[in-house]
Scaffold this motif. Sequence first.
Motif, PDB file in Angstrom:
ATOM      1  N   LEU A  52       1.023  -1.173   0.002  1.00 61.29           N
ATOM      2  CA  LEU A  52      -0.126  -0.017  -0.035  1.00 61.29           C
ATOM      3  C   LEU A  52       0.936   1.238  -0.217  1.00 61.29           C
ATOM      4  N   ASP A  53       1.921   1.126   0.301  1.00 54.69           N
ATOM      5  CA  ASP A  53       3.080   2.132   0.348  1.00 54.69           C
ATOM      6  C   ASP A  53       3.754   2.620  -1.118  1.00 54.69           C
ATOM      7  N   GLN A  54       3.550   1.711  -1.865  1.00 55.35           N
ATOM      8  CA  GLN A  54       4.284   1.707  -3.132  1.00 55.35           C
ATOM      9  C   GLN A  54       3.344   1.775  -4.387  1.00 55.35           C
ATOM     10  N   ASN A  55       3.739   2.105  -5.284  1.00 54.64           N
ATOM     11  CA  ASN A  55       2.939   2.246  -6.689  1.00 54.64           C
ATOM     12  C   ASN A  55       3.389   1.166  -7.433  1.00 54.64           C
ATOM     13  N   PRO A  56       2.275   0.922  -8.410  1.00 50.08           N
ATOM     14  CA  PRO A  56       2.561  -0.276  -9.369  1.00 50.08           C
ATOM     15  C   PRO A  56       3.715   0.184 -10.323  1.00 50.08           C
ATOM     16  N   PHE A  57       3.640   1.413 -10.758  1.00 55.17           N
ATOM     17  CA  PHE A  57       4.530   1.845 -11.835  1.00 55.17           C
ATOM     18  C   PHE A  57       5.473   2.929 -11.117  1.00 55.17           C
ATOM     19  N   ASP A  58       6.458   3.130 -11.667  1.00 55.67           N
ATOM     20  CA  ASP A  58       7.433   4.106 -11.175  1.00 55.67           C
ATOM     21  C   ASP A  58       6.826   5.456 -11.842  1.00 55.67           C
ATOM     22  N   VAL A  59       6.580   5.572 -13.232  1.00 54.37           N
ATOM     23  CA  VAL A  59       6.013   6.722 -13.691  1.00 54.37           C
ATOM     24  C   VAL A  59       4.681   6.114 -14.657  1.00 54.37           C
ATOM     25  N   VAL A  60       3.922   7.030 -14.914  1.00 48.64           N
ATOM     26  CA  VAL A  60       2.927   6.935 -15.879  1.00 48.64           C
ATOM     27  C   VAL A  60       3.010   8.046 -16.966  1.00 48.64           C
ATOM     28  N   LEU A  61       3.194   7.875 -17.996  1.00 52.98           N
ATOM     29  CA  LEU A  61       3.551   8.715 -18.991  1.00 52.98           C
ATOM     30  C   LEU A  61       2.130   8.919 -19.947  1.00 52.98           C
ATOM     31  N   LEU A  62       1.758  10.119 -19.617  1.00 51.65           N
ATOM     32  CA  LEU A  62       0.289  10.267 -20.303  1.00 51.65           C
ATOM     33  C   LEU A  62       0.471  11.406 -21.632  1.00 51.65           C
ATOM     34  N   ASP A  63      -0.405  10.953 -22.753  1.00 55.61           N
ATOM     35  CA  ASP A  63      -0.671  12.079 -23.620  1.00 55.61           C
ATOM     36  C   ASP A  63      -2.024  12.733 -23.161  1.00 55.61           C
ATOM     37  N   ASN A  64      -2.296  13.904 -23.391  1.00 60.07           N
ATOM     38  CA  ASN A  64      -3.459  14.269 -22.762  1.00 60.07           C
ATOM     39  C   ASN A  64      -4.756  14.198 -23.822  1.00 60.07           C
ATOM     40  N   ASN A  65      -4.512  14.083 -25.123  1.00 60.96           N
ATOM     41  CA  ASN A  65      -5.515  14.212 -25.950  1.00 60.96           C
ATOM     42  C   ASN A  65      -5.732  12.739 -26.516  1.00 60.96           C
ATOM     43  N   MET A  66      -6.514  12.035 -25.687  1.00 57.49           N
ATOM     44  CA  MET A  66      -6.770  10.467 -26.253  1.00 57.49           C
ATOM     45  C   MET A  66      -8.303  10.217 -26.245  1.00 57.49           C
ATOM     46  N   PRO A  67      -8.418   9.315 -27.284  1.00 59.52           N
ATOM     47  CA  PRO A  67      -9.857   8.611 -27.201  1.00 59.52           C
ATOM     48  C   PRO A  67     -10.227   8.198 -25.939  1.00 59.52           C
ATOM     49  N   ARG A  68     -11.541   8.218 -25.620  1.00 51.37           N
ATOM     50  CA  ARG A  68     -12.499   7.588 -24.550  1.00 51.37           C
ATOM     51  C   ARG A  68     -12.220   8.309 -23.288  1.00 51.37           C
ATOM     52  N   LYS A  69     -11.078   8.614 -23.046  1.00 47.70           N
ATOM     53  CA  LYS A  69     -10.831   9.568 -21.649  1.00 47.70           C
ATOM     54  C   LYS A  69      -9.412  10.035 -21.749  1.00 47.70           C
ATOM     55  N   SER A  70      -9.600  11.376 -21.501  1.00 42.55           N
ATOM     56  CA  SER A  70      -8.469  12.340 -21.575  1.00 42.55           C
ATOM     57  C   SER A  70      -7.263  12.015 -20.622  1.00 42.55           C
ATOM     58  N   GLY A  71      -6.067  12.453 -20.713  1.00 42.47           N
ATOM     59  CA  GLY A  71      -4.929  12.234 -19.749  1.00 42.47           C
ATOM     60  C   GLY A  71      -5.186  12.889 -18.483  1.00 42.47           C
ATOM     61  N   VAL A  72      -5.791  14.153 -18.445  1.00 44.64           N
ATOM     62  CA  VAL A  72      -6.352  14.742 -17.214  1.00 44.64           C
ATOM     63  C   VAL A  72      -7.210  13.879 -16.539  1.00 44.64           C
ATOM     64  N   GLU A  73      -8.272  13.340 -17.046  1.00 49.54           N
ATOM     65  CA  GLU A  73      -9.317  12.574 -16.667  1.00 49.54           C
ATOM     66  C   GLU A  73      -8.526  11.297 -15.905  1.00 49.54           C
ATOM     67  N   VAL A  74      -7.523  10.815 -16.521  1.00 48.49           N
ATOM     68  CA  VAL A  74      -6.683   9.456 -16.290  1.00 48.49           C
ATOM     69  C   VAL A  74      -6.006   9.948 -15.012  1.00 48.49           C
ATOM     70  N   ALA A  75      -5.344  11.094 -15.173  1.00 51.26           N
ATOM     71  CA  ALA A  75      -4.468  11.261 -14.051  1.00 51.26           C
ATOM     72  C   ALA A  75      -5.147  11.557 -12.684  1.00 51.26           C
ATOM     73  N   LYS A  76      -6.327  12.112 -12.758  1.00 56.12           N
ATOM     74  CA  LYS A  76      -7.368  12.229 -11.604  1.00 56.12           C
ATOM     75  C   LYS A  76      -7.684  11.031 -10.947  1.00 56.12           C
ATOM     76  N   GLU A  77      -8.055  10.059 -11.955  1.00 57.09           N
ATOM     77  CA  GLU A  77      -8.426   8.560 -11.283  1.00 57.09           C
ATOM     78  C   GLU A  77      -7.440   7.995 -10.876  1.00 57.09           C
ATOM     79  N   ILE A  78      -6.276   8.020 -11.461  1.00 54.98           N
ATOM     80  CA  ILE A  78      -4.867   7.307 -10.597  1.00 54.98           C
ATOM     81  C   ILE A  78      -4.592   7.937  -9.352  1.00 54.98           C
ATOM     82  N   LEU A  79      -4.503   9.144  -9.412  1.00 53.02           N
ATOM     83  CA  LEU A  79      -4.142   9.953  -8.129  1.00 53.02           C
ATOM     84  C   LEU A  79      -5.337   9.517  -7.032  1.00 53.02           C
ATOM     85  N   ASP A  80      -6.775   9.574  -7.286  1.00 50.24           N
ATOM     86  CA  ASP A  80      -7.465   9.019  -6.391  1.00 50.24           C
ATOM     87  C   ASP A  80      -7.327   7.891  -5.464  1.00 50.24           C
TER      88      ASP A  80
END
Length: 127
Positions: A52-80
């Motif tokens: 629970l103290d570590q993340n499954p990925f060291d880094v998530v590299l996101l494009d923002n303009n993507m189909p079905r869900k934007s990078g900003v939306e993805v980032a918010k879900e991951i950070l939640d």
Amino acid sequence: MSLNILVAEDNAFTASQYTKILEKNGHRVQIAKDGVECIETYEKALSEFDSLDQNPFDVVLLDNNMPRKSGVEVAKEILDKRPNQRIIFASAYDINSLIKAPGDMPKSVEVLEKPFSLNTMISKLQS
């Protein structure tokens, strides 16, 4: 130092270039072709991850303009789920202007402004 990197990029050529350069530099890469697939990949890795103290990925590299869900939306879900997950936006857009409240994104979120060289990307990821 080998990093475990999740890349969300809808452009197949760009994703291929990222994979080649990242693997050449000794990193493990998983590609998601859109925002929904990125969340699914992240959640699967999270469910298989014990700490629970570590993340499954060291880094998530996101494009923002993507189909079905934007990078900003993805980032918010991951950070939640994992508020300290390091996220790097690879975007030509001003990410701060896309966020409703500019102070919403934590310090673990960085931006790599397009256009950038692959060497610049490697330096940013490894810093």
